[in-house]
Design a protein around this motif. Structure first.
Motif, PDB file in Angstrom:
ATOM      1  N   GLY A   9       0.821  -1.209   0.000  1.00  0.00           N
ATOM      2  CA  GLY A   9       0.000   0.000   0.000  1.00  0.00           C
ATOM      3  C   GLY A   9       0.849   1.251   0.000  1.00  0.00           C
ATOM      4  O   GLY A   9       0.545   2.233  -0.676  1.00  0.00           O
ATOM      5  N   THR A  10       1.947   1.217   0.740  1.00  0.00           N
ATOM      6  CA  THR A  10       2.871   2.346   0.785  1.00  0.00           C
ATOM      7  C   THR A  10       3.641   2.466  -0.512  1.00  0.00           C
ATOM      8  O   THR A  10       3.846   3.566  -1.027  1.00  0.00           O
ATOM      9  CB  THR A  10       3.856   2.186   1.955  1.00  0.00           C
ATOM     10  N   ALA A  11       4.034   1.339  -1.075  1.00  0.00           N
ATOM     11  CA  ALA A  11       4.814   1.351  -2.311  1.00  0.00           C
ATOM     12  C   ALA A  11       4.036   1.961  -3.466  1.00  0.00           C
ATOM     13  O   ALA A  11       4.625   2.567  -4.364  1.00  0.00           O
ATOM     14  CB  ALA A  11       5.238  -0.066  -2.661  1.00  0.00           C
ATOM     15  N   LYS A  12       2.712   1.833  -3.452  1.00  0.00           N
ATOM     16  CA  LYS A  12       1.883   2.400  -4.511  1.00  0.00           C
ATOM     17  C   LYS A  12       1.704   3.904  -4.355  1.00  0.00           C
ATOM     18  O   LYS A  12       1.327   4.577  -5.310  1.00  0.00           O
ATOM     19  CB  LYS A  12       0.514   1.725  -4.517  1.00  0.00           C
ATOM     20  N   ARG A  13       1.930   4.424  -3.163  1.00  0.00           N
ATOM     21  CA  ARG A  13       1.640   5.823  -2.889  1.00  0.00           C
ATOM     22  C   ARG A  13       2.875   6.707  -2.738  1.00  0.00           C
ATOM     23  O   ARG A  13       2.798   7.919  -2.888  1.00  0.00           O
ATOM     24  CB  ARG A  13       0.806   5.928  -1.603  1.00  0.00           C
ATOM     25  N   VAL A  14       3.999   6.112  -2.400  1.00  0.00           N
ATOM     26  CA  VAL A  14       5.204   6.884  -2.102  1.00  0.00           C
ATOM     27  C   VAL A  14       6.338   6.400  -2.984  1.00  0.00           C
ATOM     28  O   VAL A  14       6.476   5.204  -3.207  1.00  0.00           O
ATOM     29  CB  VAL A  14       5.593   6.708  -0.615  1.00  0.00           C
ATOM     30  N   ARG A  15       7.138   7.338  -3.499  1.00  0.00           N
ATOM     31  CA  ARG A  15       8.315   6.928  -4.269  1.00  0.00           C
ATOM     32  C   ARG A  15       9.529   7.730  -3.823  1.00  0.00           C
ATOM     33  O   ARG A  15       9.400   8.772  -3.195  1.00  0.00           O
ATOM     34  CB  ARG A  15       8.081   7.063  -5.767  1.00  0.00           C
ATOM     35  N   VAL A  16      10.686   7.208  -4.162  1.00  0.00           N
ATOM     36  CA  VAL A  16      11.944   7.796  -3.715  1.00  0.00           C
ATOM     37  C   VAL A  16      12.557   8.587  -4.862  1.00  0.00           C
ATOM     38  O   VAL A  16      12.618   8.107  -6.001  1.00  0.00           O
ATOM     39  CB  VAL A  16      12.925   6.696  -3.255  1.00  0.00           C
ATOM     40  N   THR A  17      13.013   9.802  -4.582  1.00  0.00           N
ATOM     41  CA  THR A  17      13.677  10.615  -5.592  1.00  0.00           C
ATOM     42  C   THR A  17      15.133  10.181  -5.714  1.00  0.00           C
ATOM     43  O   THR A  17      15.616   9.343  -4.949  1.00  0.00           O
ATOM     44  CB  THR A  17      13.626  12.103  -5.218  1.00  0.00           C
ATOM     45  N   GLY A  18      15.827  10.773  -6.656  1.00  0.00           N
ATOM     46  CA  GLY A  18      17.228  10.432  -6.853  1.00  0.00           C
ATOM     47  C   GLY A  18      18.097  10.802  -5.680  1.00  0.00           C
ATOM     48  O   GLY A  18      19.138  10.186  -5.439  1.00  0.00           O
ATOM     49  N   LEU A  22      11.467  11.216  -0.028  1.00  0.00           N
ATOM     50  CA  LEU A  22      10.233  10.508  -0.317  1.00  0.00           C
ATOM     51  C   LEU A  22       9.183  11.520  -0.753  1.00  0.00           C
ATOM     52  O   LEU A  22       8.992  12.546  -0.100  1.00  0.00           O
ATOM     53  CB  LEU A  22       9.749   9.747   0.914  1.00  0.00           C
ATOM     54  N   VAL A  23       8.510  11.237  -1.859  1.00  0.00           N
ATOM     55  CA  VAL A  23       7.490  12.139  -2.382  1.00  0.00           C
ATOM     56  C   VAL A  23       6.176  11.390  -2.553  1.00  0.00           C
ATOM     57  O   VAL A  23       6.146  10.179  -2.727  1.00  0.00           O
ATOM     58  CB  VAL A  23       7.913  12.783  -3.721  1.00  0.00           C
ATOM     59  N   ARG A  24       5.085  12.144  -2.518  1.00  0.00           N
ATOM     60  CA  ARG A  24       3.743  11.585  -2.641  1.00  0.00           C
ATOM     61  C   ARG A  24       2.868  12.590  -3.371  1.00  0.00           C
ATOM     62  O   ARG A  24       3.215  13.768  -3.476  1.00  0.00           O
ATOM     63  CB  ARG A  24       3.146  11.318  -1.266  1.00  0.00           C
ATOM     64  N   GLU A  25       1.713  12.127  -3.848  1.00  0.00           N
ATOM     65  CA  GLU A  25       0.750  13.031  -4.460  1.00  0.00           C
ATOM     66  C   GLU A  25      -0.102  13.653  -3.367  1.00  0.00           C
ATOM     67  O   GLU A  25      -0.327  13.056  -2.317  1.00  0.00           O
ATOM     68  CB  GLU A  25      -0.135  12.276  -5.446  1.00  0.00           C
ATOM     69  N   HIS A  26      -0.598  14.856  -3.654  1.00  0.00           N
ATOM     70  CA  HIS A  26      -1.485  15.521  -2.711  1.00  0.00           C
ATOM     71  C   HIS A  26      -2.861  14.853  -2.714  1.00  0.00           C
ATOM     72  O   HIS A  26      -3.264  14.249  -3.709  1.00  0.00           O
ATOM     73  CB  HIS A  26      -1.639  16.991  -3.072  1.00  0.00           C
ATOM     74  N   THR A  27      -3.574  14.981  -1.616  1.00  0.00           N
ATOM     75  CA  THR A  27      -4.921  14.429  -1.527  1.00  0.00           C
ATOM     76  C   THR A  27      -5.917  15.363  -2.214  1.00  0.00           C
ATOM     77  O   THR A  27      -5.579  16.502  -2.560  1.00  0.00           O
ATOM     78  CB  THR A  27      -5.344  14.244  -0.062  1.00  0.00           C
ATOM     79  N   ASN A  28      -7.137  14.895  -2.409  1.00  0.00           N
ATOM     80  CA  ASN A  28      -8.230  15.658  -3.034  1.00  0.00           C
ATOM     81  C   ASN A  28      -7.927  16.047  -4.466  1.00  0.00           C
ATOM     82  O   ASN A  28      -8.339  17.098  -4.927  1.00  0.00           O
ATOM     83  CB  ASN A  28      -8.556  16.911  -2.215  1.00  0.00           C
ATOM     84  N   ASN A  29      -7.204  15.195  -5.197  1.00  0.00           N
ATOM     85  CA  ASN A  29      -6.826  15.545  -6.558  1.00  0.00           C
ATOM     86  C   ASN A  29      -7.171  14.417  -7.534  1.00  0.00           C
ATOM     87  O   ASN A  29      -6.388  14.093  -8.414  1.00  0.00           O
ATOM     88  CB  ASN A  29      -5.327  15.852  -6.609  1.00  0.00           C
ATOM     89  N   GLN A  30      -8.343  13.815  -7.374  1.00  0.00           N
ATOM     90  CA  GLN A  30      -8.716  12.710  -8.259  1.00  0.00           C
ATOM     91  C   GLN A  30      -9.973  13.006  -9.072  1.00  0.00           C
ATOM     92  O   GLN A  30     -10.019  12.730 -10.258  1.00  0.00           O
ATOM     93  CB  GLN A  30      -8.931  11.435  -7.437  1.00  0.00           C
ATOM     94  N   HIS A  31     -11.005  13.534  -8.453  1.00  0.00           N
ATOM     95  CA  HIS A  31     -12.266  13.730  -9.174  1.00  0.00           C
ATOM     96  C   HIS A  31     -13.074  14.826  -8.520  1.00  0.00           C
ATOM     97  O   HIS A  31     -12.652  15.433  -7.533  1.00  0.00           O
ATOM     98  CB  HIS A  31     -13.054  12.418  -9.238  1.00  0.00           C
ATOM     99  N   LYS A  32     -14.224  15.123  -9.116  1.00  0.00           N
ATOM    100  CA  LYS A  32     -15.143  16.174  -8.659  1.00  0.00           C
ATOM    101  C   LYS A  32     -14.471  17.546  -8.642  1.00  0.00           C
ATOM    102  O   LYS A  32     -14.606  18.324  -7.691  1.00  0.00           O
ATOM    103  CB  LYS A  32     -15.710  15.846  -7.275  1.00  0.00           C
ATOM    104  N   PHE A  33     -13.785  17.870  -9.727  1.00  0.00           N
ATOM    105  CA  PHE A  33     -13.081  19.143  -9.798  1.00  0.00           C
ATOM    106  C   PHE A  33     -14.024  20.317  -9.991  1.00  0.00           C
ATOM    107  O   PHE A  33     -13.648  21.457  -9.728  1.00  0.00           O
ATOM    108  CB  PHE A  33     -12.049  19.104 -10.924  1.00  0.00           C
ATOM    109  N   GLU A  34     -15.243  20.080 -10.467  1.00  0.00           N
ATOM    110  CA  GLU A  34     -16.152  21.184 -10.713  1.00  0.00           C
ATOM    111  C   GLU A  34     -16.582  21.881  -9.423  1.00  0.00           C
ATOM    112  O   GLU A  34     -17.022  23.025  -9.447  1.00  0.00           O
ATOM    113  CB  GLU A  34     -17.386  20.684 -11.475  1.00  0.00           C
ATOM    114  N   HIS A  35     -16.419  21.189  -8.291  1.00  0.00           N
ATOM    115  CA  HIS A  35     -16.809  21.782  -7.005  1.00  0.00           C
ATOM    116  C   HIS A  35     -15.636  22.450  -6.294  1.00  0.00           C
ATOM    117  O   HIS A  35     -15.824  23.029  -5.228  1.00  0.00           O
ATOM    118  CB  HIS A  35     -17.391  20.708  -6.090  1.00  0.00           C
ATOM    119  N   LYS A  36     -14.453  22.340  -6.845  1.00  0.00           N
ATOM    120  CA  LYS A  36     -13.265  22.872  -6.187  1.00  0.00           C
ATOM    121  C   LYS A  36     -12.820  24.157  -6.870  1.00  0.00           C
ATOM    122  O   LYS A  36     -12.905  24.289  -8.090  1.00  0.00           O
ATOM    123  CB  LYS A  36     -12.134  21.835  -6.219  1.00  0.00           C
TER     124      LYS A  36
END
Length: 64
Positions: A9-18, A22-36
């Protein structure tokens, strides 16, 4: 002694830079953009660096 398994679960969400950060994507950035708002959508786009407090535990989960 058995090998330590990677937490998938962690491996799918976090990756290592050069440089080893450790970097990850921000939350609330998948769908329902018309309300944001545009500013909110810009703020959550891209990637974020994990805080040093979380990095130790995440590296353990990733097996680093």
């Amino acid at each position: 002694m058995p090998k330590q398994k990677t937490h998938k679960g962690t491996a799918k969400r976090v990756r290592v830079t050069g440089t080893g950060k450790l970097v990850r994507e921000h939350t609330n950035n998948q769908h329902k953009f018309e309300h944001k708002s545009s500013s909110r959508k810009r703020r959550v786009s891209g990637i974020g660096v994990l805080s040093p407090a979380d990095t130790k535990n995440m590296k353990k989960l990733l097996g680093l």
